[in-house]
Design a protein around this motif. Structure first.
Motif, PDB file in Angstrom:
ATOM      1  N   VAL A 245       0.855  -1.185   0.000  1.00 51.40           N
ATOM      2  CA  VAL A 245       0.000   0.000   0.000  1.00 51.40           C
ATOM      3  C   VAL A 245       0.893   1.237   0.000  1.00 51.40           C
ATOM      4  N   GLY A 246       0.401   2.307  -0.635  1.00 55.45           N
ATOM      5  CA  GLY A 246       1.211   3.509  -0.801  1.00 55.45           C
ATOM      6  C   GLY A 246       1.611   4.204   0.473  1.00 55.45           C
ATOM      7  N   CYS A 247       0.871   4.012   1.571  1.00 55.32           N
ATOM      8  CA  CYS A 247       1.251   4.676   2.825  1.00 55.32           C
ATOM      9  C   CYS A 247       2.322   3.907   3.586  1.00 55.32           C
ATOM     10  N   ASN A 248       2.823   2.825   2.985  1.00 55.36           N
ATOM     11  CA  ASN A 248       3.874   2.034   3.633  1.00 55.36           C
ATOM     12  C   ASN A 248       4.728   1.378   2.549  1.00 55.36           C
ATOM     13  N   MET A 249       5.582   2.175   1.923  1.00 52.71           N
ATOM     14  CA  MET A 249       6.430   1.649   0.845  1.00 52.71           C
ATOM     15  C   MET A 249       7.753   2.388   0.837  1.00 52.71           C
ATOM     16  N   ALA A 250       8.801   1.673   0.433  1.00 52.03           N
ATOM     17  CA  ALA A 250      10.140   2.256   0.369  1.00 52.03           C
ATOM     18  C   ALA A 250      10.861   1.701  -0.851  1.00 52.03           C
ATOM     19  N   PHE A 251      11.782   2.493  -1.397  1.00 58.12           N
ATOM     20  CA  PHE A 251      12.471   2.124  -2.629  1.00 58.12           C
ATOM     21  C   PHE A 251      13.934   2.541  -2.566  1.00 58.12           C
ATOM     22  N   ARG A 252      14.776   1.797  -3.283  1.00 63.28           N
ATOM     23  CA  ARG A 252      16.096   2.339  -3.603  1.00 63.28           C
ATOM     24  C   ARG A 252      15.877   3.430  -4.646  1.00 63.28           C
ATOM     25  N   ARG A 253      16.443   4.575  -4.411  1.00 64.58           N
ATOM     26  CA  ARG A 253      16.182   5.694  -5.310  1.00 64.58           C
ATOM     27  C   ARG A 253      16.637   5.390  -6.737  1.00 64.58           C
ATOM     28  N   GLU A 254      17.642   4.560  -6.877  1.00 64.86           N
ATOM     29  CA  GLU A 254      18.172   4.239  -8.202  1.00 64.86           C
ATOM     30  C   GLU A 254      17.170   3.519  -9.086  1.00 64.86           C
ATOM     31  N   ILE A 255      16.148   2.853  -8.474  1.00 69.59           N
ATOM     32  CA  ILE A 255      15.192   2.099  -9.284  1.00 69.59           C
ATOM     33  C   ILE A 255      14.407   3.014 -10.203  1.00 69.59           C
ATOM     34  N   PHE A 256      14.236   4.269  -9.805  1.00 68.13           N
ATOM     35  CA  PHE A 256      13.459   5.194 -10.632  1.00 68.13           C
ATOM     36  C   PHE A 256      14.207   5.585 -11.900  1.00 68.13           C
ATOM     37  N   THR A 257      15.525   5.467 -11.886  1.00 69.40           N
ATOM     38  CA  THR A 257      16.294   5.670 -13.114  1.00 69.40           C
ATOM     39  C   THR A 257      16.046   4.530 -14.087  1.00 69.40           C
ATOM     40  N   SER A 258      15.826   3.331 -13.541  1.00 74.13           N
ATOM     41  CA  SER A 258      15.631   2.146 -14.369  1.00 74.13           C
ATOM     42  C   SER A 258      14.209   2.029 -14.907  1.00 74.13           C
ATOM     43  N   VAL A 259      13.198   2.212 -14.031  1.00 76.11           N
ATOM     44  CA  VAL A 259      11.813   1.967 -14.445  1.00 76.11           C
ATOM     45  C   VAL A 259      11.008   3.238 -14.635  1.00 76.11           C
ATOM     46  N   GLY A 260      11.554   4.392 -14.264  1.00 78.77           N
ATOM     47  CA  GLY A 260      10.816   5.644 -14.366  1.00 78.77           C
ATOM     48  C   GLY A 260      10.160   6.034 -13.056  1.00 78.77           C
ATOM     49  N   LEU A 261       9.681   7.270 -12.990  1.00 74.70           N
ATOM     50  CA  LEU A 261       9.028   7.797 -11.800  1.00 74.70           C
ATOM     51  C   LEU A 261       7.561   7.351 -11.749  1.00 74.70           C
ATOM     52  N   PHE A 262       6.857   7.776 -10.698  1.00 75.63           N
ATOM     53  CA  PHE A 262       5.433   7.465 -10.575  1.00 75.63           C
ATOM     54  C   PHE A 262       4.665   8.081 -11.746  1.00 75.63           C
ATOM     55  N   ASP A 263       3.672   7.354 -12.219  1.00 71.68           N
ATOM     56  CA  ASP A 263       2.859   7.777 -13.358  1.00 71.68           C
ATOM     57  C   ASP A 263       1.881   8.856 -12.912  1.00 71.68           C
ATOM     58  N   VAL A 264       2.066  10.093 -13.400  1.00 71.71           N
ATOM     59  CA  VAL A 264       1.236  11.205 -12.940  1.00 71.71           C
ATOM     60  C   VAL A 264      -0.185  11.138 -13.498  1.00 71.71           C
ATOM     61  N   VAL A 265      -0.448  10.193 -14.400  1.00 68.51           N
ATOM     62  CA  VAL A 265      -1.812   9.992 -14.885  1.00 68.51           C
ATOM     63  C   VAL A 265      -2.671   9.361 -13.795  1.00 68.51           C
ATOM     64  N   LEU A 266      -2.023   8.678 -12.855  1.00 67.68           N
ATOM     65  CA  LEU A 266      -2.743   7.915 -11.835  1.00 67.68           C
ATOM     66  C   LEU A 266      -2.699   8.621 -10.486  1.00 67.68           C
ATOM     67  N   ASP A 267      -3.658   8.271  -9.653  1.00 65.78           N
ATOM     68  CA  ASP A 267      -3.700   8.568  -8.235  1.00 65.78           C
ATOM     69  C   ASP A 267      -4.541   9.773  -7.870  1.00 65.78           C
ATOM     70  N   VAL A 268      -4.637   9.972  -6.563  1.00 70.99           N
ATOM     71  CA  VAL A 268      -5.494  10.998  -5.967  1.00 70.99           C
ATOM     72  C   VAL A 268      -5.094  12.371  -6.503  1.00 70.99           C
ATOM     73  N   GLY A 269      -6.110  13.176  -6.799  1.00 69.59           N
ATOM     74  CA  GLY A 269      -5.856  14.494  -7.354  1.00 69.59           C
ATOM     75  C   GLY A 269      -5.944  14.533  -8.861  1.00 69.59           C
ATOM     76  N   THR A 270      -6.186  13.385  -9.506  1.00 68.91           N
ATOM     77  CA  THR A 270      -6.401  13.298 -10.946  1.00 68.91           C
ATOM     78  C   THR A 270      -7.745  12.623 -11.196  1.00 68.91           C
ATOM     79  N   PRO A 271      -8.296  12.693 -12.424  1.00 67.50           N
ATOM     80  CA  PRO A 271      -9.574  12.012 -12.686  1.00 67.50           C
ATOM     81  C   PRO A 271      -9.533  10.507 -12.453  1.00 67.50           C
ATOM     82  N   SER A 272      -8.347   9.900 -12.532  1.00 68.90           N
ATOM     83  CA  SER A 272      -8.261   8.447 -12.308  1.00 68.90           C
ATOM     84  C   SER A 272      -8.552   8.068 -10.866  1.00 68.90           C
ATOM     85  N   MET A 273      -8.203   8.932  -9.927  1.00 71.82           N
ATOM     86  CA  MET A 273      -8.485   8.782  -8.502  1.00 71.82           C
ATOM     87  C   MET A 273      -7.786   7.609  -7.820  1.00 71.82           C
TER      88      MET A 273
END
Length: 392
Positions: A245-273
């Motif tokens: 669940v998003g309120c309890n998650m941790a990552f190696r920061r380097e993984i975002f270089t490999s797979v990309g950042l969070f998809d801004v199309v998704l999540d609270v504050g967008t129509p996708s919700m």
């Protein structure tokens, strides 16, 4: 019926009496040497529970689980290498919920950990209240003007000083041992993401009890799991909502270089919700990396207190999960044929329609809300994509 939420570690002395009033019962998280084992619920109590009642209930409900936990502790190989405490950046994304944020930040500053920072990302705020709160606490304040939880998460990653980034929400309360457990879970270099159980901070309303005991809550159990493509089925990979669940998650920061950042199309504050967190879990595992679900990485969450708020949450769950599947199709992490088969058979038929016909503990109107979210997800995904394109 309201339940008092308590914790007991059976390696320590069980309290002589557990007062439960004004609650109708108690919902107890049983631990063995800080390791969560399972839940025991004692309802319709006329008098406070005594140690004998508790021992009998724990033995009946969790006897085998306790034996496994104890054996697991004692049979683990002894390592002579001391595990380093990795420096960690803790990111809390928030929007206009200063009272809840205050409790969260207070729990974070009291964590038992030597080397960490706290970053508060204020997402499109309508006032200066959060900035004022942060100014009086040992945290770093960042304002992300563009609305969207995943924009706030990505801003937090950009601001982080350390190689491990951990996320929690403003309505969550991490366990005092949270960062120690996260650091230990990252001891193996192959681990790129860590999640853990999210347990109820309170069960004081019908909505909270329905969500936790009827719908299933956010817990995902107390069994350690190493999740990689070789250890799971295709069905598991689709149900990446079971990874954490998003309120309890941790990552190696380097993984975002490999797979990309969070998809801004998704999540609270967008129509996708919703679903930015589970899409990231899916993407990391689908691309061959390792995620660990560790039971001692524990966070308490204050569930929605009202039935209408819970209905909206389930509506958003349906919309968000549908948008997540559209995102998987667009990113081609899995074949579109497999996605369509899963959406029809597993999600629509087995998850939603079966419960609609046999709702059991859950009011049917809540399941209808999730179904409505599902049916609205194609339009929501397109609207969210248009909105994110304008906001780049």
């Amino acid at each position: 019926m309201a339940l008092k939420v308590l914790e007991i570690d059976v390696a320590e002395k069980i309290p002589a009496l557990l007062s439960h009033r004004p609650y109708e019962g108690i919902h107890i998280l049983v631990k063995y040497r800080r390791q969560p084992v399972g839940w025991v619920t004692l309802g319709n109590l006329q008098e406070p529970a005594n140690p004998e009642q508790l021992r009998e209930a724990i033995a009946e409900e969790l006897g085998e689980s306790l034996v496994r936990a104890a054996l697991g502790r004692h049979l683990q190989p002894i390592s002579s290498d001391k595990v380093d405490t990795l420096p960690i950046s803790v990111i809390v994304c928030t929007r206009d919920r200063t009272a809840q944020l205050r409790r969260c930040l207070q729990s974070l500053v009291e964590l038992e950990y030597p080397n960490y920072e706290i970053i508060v990302v204020d997402n499109a705020p309508s006032s200066d209240d959060t900035a004022g709160l942060a100014a009086g606490m040992p945290v770093r304040y960042v304002c992300e003007e563009r609305p969207g939880l995943d924009r706030a998460r990505n801003r937090g990653i950009a601001e982080a000083l350390y190689g491990i980034v951990a996320f929690t929400d403003d309505d969550a309360l991490p366990d005092r041992n949270w960062l120690n457990a996260i650091s230990s879970a990252f001891a193996k270099r192959e681990v790129m993401a860590v999640t853990g159980p999210v347990i109820p901070g309170e069960l004081e309303t019908d909505a909270q009890i329905l969500f936790e005991l009827g719908y299933g809550g956010m817990g995902h159990g107390f069994r350690e799991r190493t999740i990689r493509p070789q250890t799971i089925t295709l069905r598991d990979l689709f149900w990446s909502s079971g990874f954490g669940v998003g309120c309890n998650m941790a990552f190696r920061r380097e993984i975002f270089t490999s797979v990309g950042l969070f998809d801004v199309v998704l999540d609270v504050g967008t129509p996708s919700m919703g679903a930015g967190d589970i899409e990231m879990f899916h993407r990391i595992v689908a691309r061959g990396h390792t995620l660990v679900y560790e039971p001692t990485v524990l966070v308490r969450h204050i569930h929605r207190r009202g039935i209408e708020a819970l209905r909206r949450q389930l509506l958003h769950n349906g919309s968000g999960f549908g948008c997540y599947l559209f995102s998987c199709a667009r990113n081609r992490t899995l074949s579109r044929r497999a996605i369509l088969f899963f959406a029809c058979r597993e999600w629509f038929w087995r998850w939603i329609l079966r419960r609609l016909f046999r709702p059991g503990f859950i009011p049917r109107r809540l399941i209808v809300a999730e179904l409505a979210g599902m049916l609205s997800s194609p339009v929501a995904y397109l609207a969210s994509r248009r909105s994110s394109s304008r906001g780049r």
